[in-house]
Structure formats: C-alpha cells, structure tokens
Write an enzyme that holds these catalytic residues in place. Structure first.
Site, PDB file in Angstrom:
ATOM      1  N   LYS A  75      12.822 -26.516   6.347  1.00  0.00           N
ATOM      2  CA  LYS A  75      13.911 -26.641   7.304  1.00  0.00           C
ATOM      3  C   LYS A  75      14.722 -27.770   6.661  1.00  0.00           C
ATOM      4  CE  LYS A  75      11.778 -24.300  11.074  1.00  0.00           C
ATOM      5  NZ  LYS A  75      12.770 -23.286  11.828  1.00  0.00           N
ATOM      6  N   LYS A 108       5.287 -19.859  24.206  1.00  0.00           N
ATOM      7  CA  LYS A 108       6.190 -18.882  24.144  1.00  0.00           C
ATOM      8  C   LYS A 108       6.722 -18.833  25.652  1.00  0.00           C
ATOM      9  CE  LYS A 108       4.693 -17.102  19.902  1.00  0.00           C
ATOM     10  NZ  LYS A 108       5.730 -17.296  18.927  1.00  0.00           N
ATOM     11  N   ASP A 120      -1.339 -21.097  15.848  1.00  0.00           N
ATOM     12  CA  ASP A 120      -0.034 -20.556  15.447  1.00  0.00           C
ATOM     13  C   ASP A 120       0.831 -21.660  15.051  1.00  0.00           C
ATOM     14  OD1 ASP A 120       1.602 -18.400  14.903  1.00  0.00           O
ATOM     15  OD2 ASP A 120       2.613 -18.578  16.808  1.00  0.00           O
ATOM     16  N   LYS A 124       0.944 -18.457   5.641  1.00  0.00           N
ATOM     17  CA  LYS A 124       0.147 -18.847   6.709  1.00  0.00           C
ATOM     18  C   LYS A 124      -0.370 -17.450   7.286  1.00  0.00           C
ATOM     19  CE  LYS A 124       1.254 -19.487  10.967  1.00  0.00           C
ATOM     20  NZ  LYS A 124       2.119 -19.402  12.045  1.00  0.00           N
ATOM     21  N   ARG A 164       0.711  -1.182  -0.018  1.00  0.00           N
ATOM     22  CA  ARG A 164       0.097   0.020  -0.075  1.00  0.00           C
ATOM     23  C   ARG A 164       0.917   1.356   0.016  1.00  0.00           C
ATOM     24  NH1 ARG A 164      -4.054  -1.644   4.570  1.00  0.00           N
ATOM     25  NH2 ARG A 164      -2.086  -3.031   4.983  1.00  0.00           N
ATOM     26  N   LYS A 190      14.775 -21.892  23.631  1.00  0.00           N
ATOM     27  CA  LYS A 190      14.045 -22.464  22.350  1.00  0.00           C
ATOM     28  C   LYS A 190      14.472 -23.747  21.966  1.00  0.00           C
ATOM     29  CE  LYS A 190      13.761 -21.101  17.396  1.00  0.00           C
ATOM     30  NZ  LYS A 190      12.228 -20.836  17.112  1.00  0.00           N
ATOM     31  N   HIS A 222       2.811 -26.236  11.871  1.00  0.00           N
ATOM     32  CA  HIS A 222       4.156 -26.993  11.817  1.00  0.00           C
ATOM     33  C   HIS A 222       4.451 -28.218  12.674  1.00  0.00           C
ATOM     34  CE1 HIS A 222       4.711 -22.903  10.532  1.00  0.00           C
ATOM     35  NE2 HIS A 222       4.997 -22.140  11.691  1.00  0.00           N
ATOM     36  N   ASP A 277       4.309 -23.814   4.735  1.00  0.00           N
ATOM     37  CA  ASP A 277       4.559 -23.843   6.020  1.00  0.00           C
ATOM     38  C   ASP A 277       6.125 -24.008   6.315  1.00  0.00           C
ATOM     39  OD1 ASP A 277       5.232 -25.354   8.491  1.00  0.00           O
ATOM     40  OD2 ASP A 277       3.346 -26.083   8.483  1.00  0.00           O
ATOM     41  N   HIS A 278       6.706 -22.946   6.779  1.00  0.00           N
ATOM     42  CA  HIS A 278       8.149 -22.866   6.483  1.00  0.00           C
ATOM     43  C   HIS A 278       8.716 -23.970   7.017  1.00  0.00           C
ATOM     44  CE1 HIS A 278       8.049 -20.833  10.561  1.00  0.00           C
ATOM     45  NE2 HIS A 278       9.496 -21.150  10.697  1.00  0.00           N
ATOM     46  N   GLU A 338       9.765 -21.906  22.607  1.00  0.00           N
ATOM     47  CA  GLU A 338      10.432 -20.766  22.219  1.00  0.00           C
ATOM     48  C   GLU A 338      10.492 -20.068  23.644  1.00  0.00           C
ATOM     49  OE1 GLU A 338       8.997 -19.007  18.374  1.00  0.00           O
ATOM     50  OE2 GLU A 338       7.127 -19.734  19.269  1.00  0.00           O
TER      51      GLU A 338
HETATM   52  C1  BG6 Z   1       5.766 -18.969  13.143  1.00  0.00           C
HETATM   53  C2  BG6 Z   1       4.890 -18.382  14.134  1.00  0.00           C
HETATM   54  O1  BG6 Z   1       4.700 -19.663  11.918  1.00  0.00           O
HETATM   55  O2  BG6 Z   1       6.797 -19.828  13.582  1.00  0.00           O
HETATM   56  C3  BG6 Z   1       5.474 -17.757  15.176  1.00  0.00           C
HETATM   57  O3  BG6 Z   1       3.827 -17.523  13.680  1.00  0.00           O
HETATM   58  C4  BG6 Z   1       7.013 -18.634  15.757  1.00  0.00           C
HETATM   59  O4  BG6 Z   1       4.691 -17.530  16.490  1.00  0.00           O
HETATM   60  C5  BG6 Z   1       7.651 -19.166  14.457  1.00  0.00           C
HETATM   61  O5  BG6 Z   1       7.640 -17.792  16.545  1.00  0.00           O
HETATM   62  C6  BG6 Z   1       8.515 -20.003  14.953  1.00  0.00           C
HETATM   63  O6  BG6 Z   1       9.139 -20.457  13.983  1.00  0.00           O
HETATM   64  P1  BG6 Z   1      10.789 -20.901  13.899  1.00  0.00           P
HETATM   65  O7  BG6 Z   1      11.375 -21.083  12.553  1.00  0.00           O
HETATM   66  O8  BG6 Z   1      11.595 -19.819  14.830  1.00  0.00           O
HETATM   67  O9  BG6 Z   1      10.721 -22.331  14.752  1.00  0.00           O
END
Ligand code: BG6
Length: 513
Positions: free
Chosen positions: A208, A362, A261, A174, A62, A367, A266, A203-204, A242
């Site tokens: 990995k 969280k 989330d 997502k 935007r 982590k 994931h 889905d990232h 995390e």
């Molecule tokens: C995201 C979530 O999809 O994944 C976040 O929205 C989370 O809340 C993150 O922190 C975690 O990703 P990674 O790659 O750091 O484990």
C-alpha cells in the site's frame, strides 16, 4: 483516461525499473484472490506499460478447463474487479499468450506439463525467461507445491537448449503458518528448495502506498524524526477496523481469528515501519534488518495486555447483521475472536515505556486503518482549559485507508477579542494532507506493486524468514493464553466501537472509529 504519469507534475521523476522478461505461474488461478486481486493487478500493470515486453501468464489449479475458458474467466475477473475499466485491446493482448495447466498440486505430471510450457516460452523468445511461481492456494498446498517444483528442478533456471540461465522465484501468500512452530516448519520446507533471495512472502499491506509513506514521512523530513522517541511521544494507537463481516470465508476465519488474520502480519508491519531505526540504505536486507530488530525488542505481551471479543448481532451501514456465531459456516459455539487488541512495548533505547496499542476487528463502526501518534503534553499549561476548549497534546495521524493522508493536530488561538474579562483561548485544529487531492491520481492497488517487485527480484516489501518468525513469537503467548482460557471472548455489538473491555488497555482512551 489520460496517463497520470504524463500529466501530473507531482509524479514527475517517477522511475520505471526494468523487469526481465518473465513467465508468471499462478497456482490457485481460479481462486478468489486471483480473481479479485491478482488478475486485475496484472491488467493494470499491463495498462501502465509496466510489464516486460515479453510476459506470459500461466494459470494452474485443480479444475479442468481449456486455455480458452481460462482466458475468458480471467477477462471476466478483470472486468469485474479492475480499478479502471479495462481497455479490451490491452486485456486481449495481456491474455493472448496465457494458458492453463490443470491438475492436483501433488500430481508430478502437473509440473512436467508446466515445465513444457515454460520451456516453450523460452524457446519462442530465444532467451530464458525469468520464472515467477505465485502460490495463491490454500496454505496446506504451499509445502506440496514447493516440494514438487524442487523435484522437477524448477527452483533454478539454468536455461535449456543452449540458452543461458535466468531467475526462478516463488511468491508465498499469507498465512505463513498459523503459529511459530508451523512458520518454522514452512520456512524450512521452502528454504530446502529455494534460497531466501528467491522467496517473496506476501504481506499486502506493504504494497500500500500509504504504508510505504510511513518511511518517506519519517526519513525524508527533518521535522518529525527528532521528536520520534520516548522523550516526546506519549503513546501510539494503531487501528485496522473493518465494517465488513467474514463473507464466505468462515472456514478460514474461524480457524484463524483476528489476531492471526491481521495483527500477526499487517499490524505488526505497520508497527515496525513506525518504530524502526533509519536503515543505512533502502536495500531489502538493510530495511528488513532494522524491522526485525524492532520485533525482537517487543516484550512478550502479558495476559492483561490483550483483549479478544466476538461480535453479536447489530447494525452496520443501516443494515441489521447477524451475530458472528450465526454467520454461515460458523459453529454455534465458536470462541474465535473477531476483535483483538494488544498493548505492546518496544523495549529499546528509543521506545522504552511508550505504550503501543493495536486493535482490529470485523463489523466495527466503519472501515479505517490508521496510525495515531500522540505527543506528550506541553510541560506548563499557560492557557486554561474550558470544557473541551484548551490546549491538547499534538497528535499525528497517518491514515492508511480510506481518505489516505496525514493529519497533524495542534493548538491554535481562537480568533476574536472577546468581552472585558476574556482570556486568550486555544483549541485544537487540524492540518491535513490528502493523497487524492495532492497527487491527483489514483493509487495503484497493493498487489500491482508487489507483483512487479517480485518479478524484479526486489524483496524490500516482502517479509523475510526471520521476520515472520519474530512476528509469530510475539503473538504466540497471547494465542496460548487464549487457548488455555476457560471462558470465551468478550462480546461487542456489530457496528459498534468494539468491546468495553478494550478500554482498559489504553489510558486516555481509543480514538473513535
Ligand atoms: C486480509 C485479511 O489479509 O486483509 C482479511 O485476511 C482482511 O480478513 C483484509 O479483510 C484487509 O485488507 P485491506 O487491504 O482491505 O485492509
């Protein structure tokens, strides 16, 4: 830095599949995801020579800004967030032909201007370039953008001015809906314009390396697969803990919560890779067919199979941190869960009766993302227990992050002859594989792999329409039960192992975070 592909013998044999010349359009190009992940990922792909020779980036969002300003901002984002310090010449070459199209996503003229840019790139190349539309916006814009792309005919690329056609693809970030109904609706809207084969739902976690390694570990080794079933496996724990809080994402997070989330997407992906049958081949549909079968075999969790909790004030990494309700932008009476744990069962021939426990949160102690598979104890205890010393069930831990690797715990004889009454004693020891030391190279960021695969048209590491709906179907009963509950979530202090209530989900207890 030297190119690890040429110096590391363990990566010898890596094949680079060709990518067709492409114009990549990022909607939401000034947003957080683009700045932190997408632009740095593009830089690293350029650095490794993985982008096609002809590649153009078009940013859209935007805010009004000139092409020059967009390039300067993109370069700053790469400098700030790239996993390797950028080589300015490579960065400049990457951004040289990039441009920016501003406007509101529901404004048809945005797509008209976009089409003009895309056509100009084709004409300059003398061939139609593939078009990849990356939706990195707030989810409410996904249907709008898709509809407008369709209205302008950008869902196909038949070629213009006598040029033969090329591919058009759409990448959807997502969250894909926030419940089953919304996911179905969004699928219908997207598939009204694009064919499933053109759609890449992100889905990232699937990008990995360590997540993909679950498949390599299982299906490239004869050693473990014979044990991979209810006869040998006692239970599985999947953790995505995390230490961070919610940062500046209160708006999104408070409406989402931990289950939506991380578990819906994931963590269920980790579960499916761990539990799926070997696919006939590693083609996108063969792999995803097997994954969907796992999701469909999961029984709807009962009320007692889920725990939710919210963090109160505490300490993480030696720093005092506020309670979730005191975070900026979070309502004082929020009942959103920042921790969720779920006990599931994959009710099929291979897994029936094996508890699979998932937890995420969280502001936990640290982590760590890992899959821990605990085998059943040996049938006969020939060696005695002496406090903590003695045989314990084998445990295999696939560590997704950090300290990426695999650990196998097994019993070994404690060395020494001991005194006159001493018996042979056994204690658990670890055998470890660490990615960093074995391959001597830095793993690419998940988004590098995913952007490249989307441009190549390989959907193996993306979520299919039926898969995303099956994931929501598993979470829906829990979300509904929580919404109907009178009381709010349990609590846990920031920096802790999570709520005491979660202990009841797993006989024998959770691994320490
Ligand atoms: C995201 C979530 O999809 O994944 C976040 O929205 C989370 O809340 C993150 O922190 C975690 O990703 P990674 O790659 O750091 O484990």
């Amino acid at each position: 830095m030297a190119d690890t592909l040429t110096v590391n013998p363990l990566t010898a044999g890596l094949e680079r599949l060709p990518v067709h010349p492409t114009t990549l359009v990022i909607f939401g190009a000034t947003g957080d995801l683009a700045r932190r992940k997408l632009l740095p990922a593009l830089y690293n792909l350029a650095h490794e020579g993985a982008l096609p020779e002809r590649f153009h980036l078009v940013g859209s969002s935007r805010s009004e800004m000139a092409d020059e300003e967009f390039r300067a901002r993109a370069a700053d984002a790469v400098r700030a967030f790239s996993r390797r310090p950028p080589d300015e010449a490579v960065l400049e070459a990457l951004l040289a032909s990039s441009c920016y199209v501003s406007g509101s996503f529901d404004d048809p003229t945005v797509y008209e201007r976009l089409e003009a840019v895309l056509t100009a790139h084709d004409e300059e190349a003398g061939e139609p370039l593939d078009r990849c539309f990356y939706l990195s916006t707030a989810p409410s814009f996904f249907p709008v953008i898709v509809r407008e792309l369709g209205a302008r005919g950008l869902d196909t690329h038949a070629g213009t001015g006598g040029l033969e056609g090329a591919q058009a693809r759409v990448v959807v970030e997502k969250p894909f809906g926030s419940n089953l109904h919304e996911a179905r609706e969004l699928n219908a809207q997207v598939l009204d314009v694009f064919r499933e084969g053109q759609v890449f739902r992100i889905d990232h976690y699937l990008g990995k390396e360590t997540v993909q390694n679950v498949l390599a570990f299982r299906f490239a080794n004869a050693m473990f697969e014979p044990l991979w079933n209810r006869n040998y496996i006692d239970h599985v724990q999947i953790t995505a803990a995390e230490d961070i809080g919610i940062g500046s994402r209160a708006g999104y997070y408070d409406a989402s919560g931990a289950l939506r989330d991380l578990i819906q997407n994931h963590m269920l992906q980790l579960l499916t890779l761990l539990c799926m049958e070997p696919p006939v081949s590693f083609s996108a549909d063969e792999v995803r067919d097997e994954k969907v079968k796992v999701l469909r075999a999961i029984r709807p969790p009962a009320a007692g199979d889920a725990v939710r909790a919210q963090y109160t004030a505490g300490t993480t990494s030696g720093e005092a941190v506020p309670a979730y309700r005191d975070e900026e932008g979070v309502p004082d009476d929020s009942t959103t869960e920042t921790y969720a744990a779920l006990r599931l069962e994959v009710d099929n021939w291979r897994w029936a009766g094996v508890p699979i426990a998932l937890r995420t949160g969280k502001r936990l102690a640290r982590k760590v993302t890992e899959i821990a598979v605990t085998l059943k104890p040996v049938p006969h205890q020939a060696f005695g227990m002496d406090g903590a010393v003695g045989p314990q069930p084998n445990q295999l831990v696939l560590t997704v992050q950090p300290n990426e690797g695999v650990t196998l715990k097994f019993g070994a004889k404690i060395p020494g002859v001991g005194g006159p009454n001493s018996r042979m004693r056994v204690r658990p020891v670890n055998m470890e594989f660490l990615y960093g030391t074995a391959f001597l190279s830095q793993s690419p960021e998940a988004y590098e792999r995913l952007i490249l695969d989307a441009m190549r048209g390989d959907a193996t590491l993306f979520t299919r329409n039926d898969e995303v709906e099956a994931q929501w179907a598993i979470c829906e009963p829990v979300l509904n039960a929580w919404a109907a509950e009178r009381g709010g979530p349990a609590t846990y202090p920031a920096g802790s192992q999570g709520p005491a209530e979660a202990e009841a989900l797993l006989e024998g207890g959770w691994r320490a975070i």
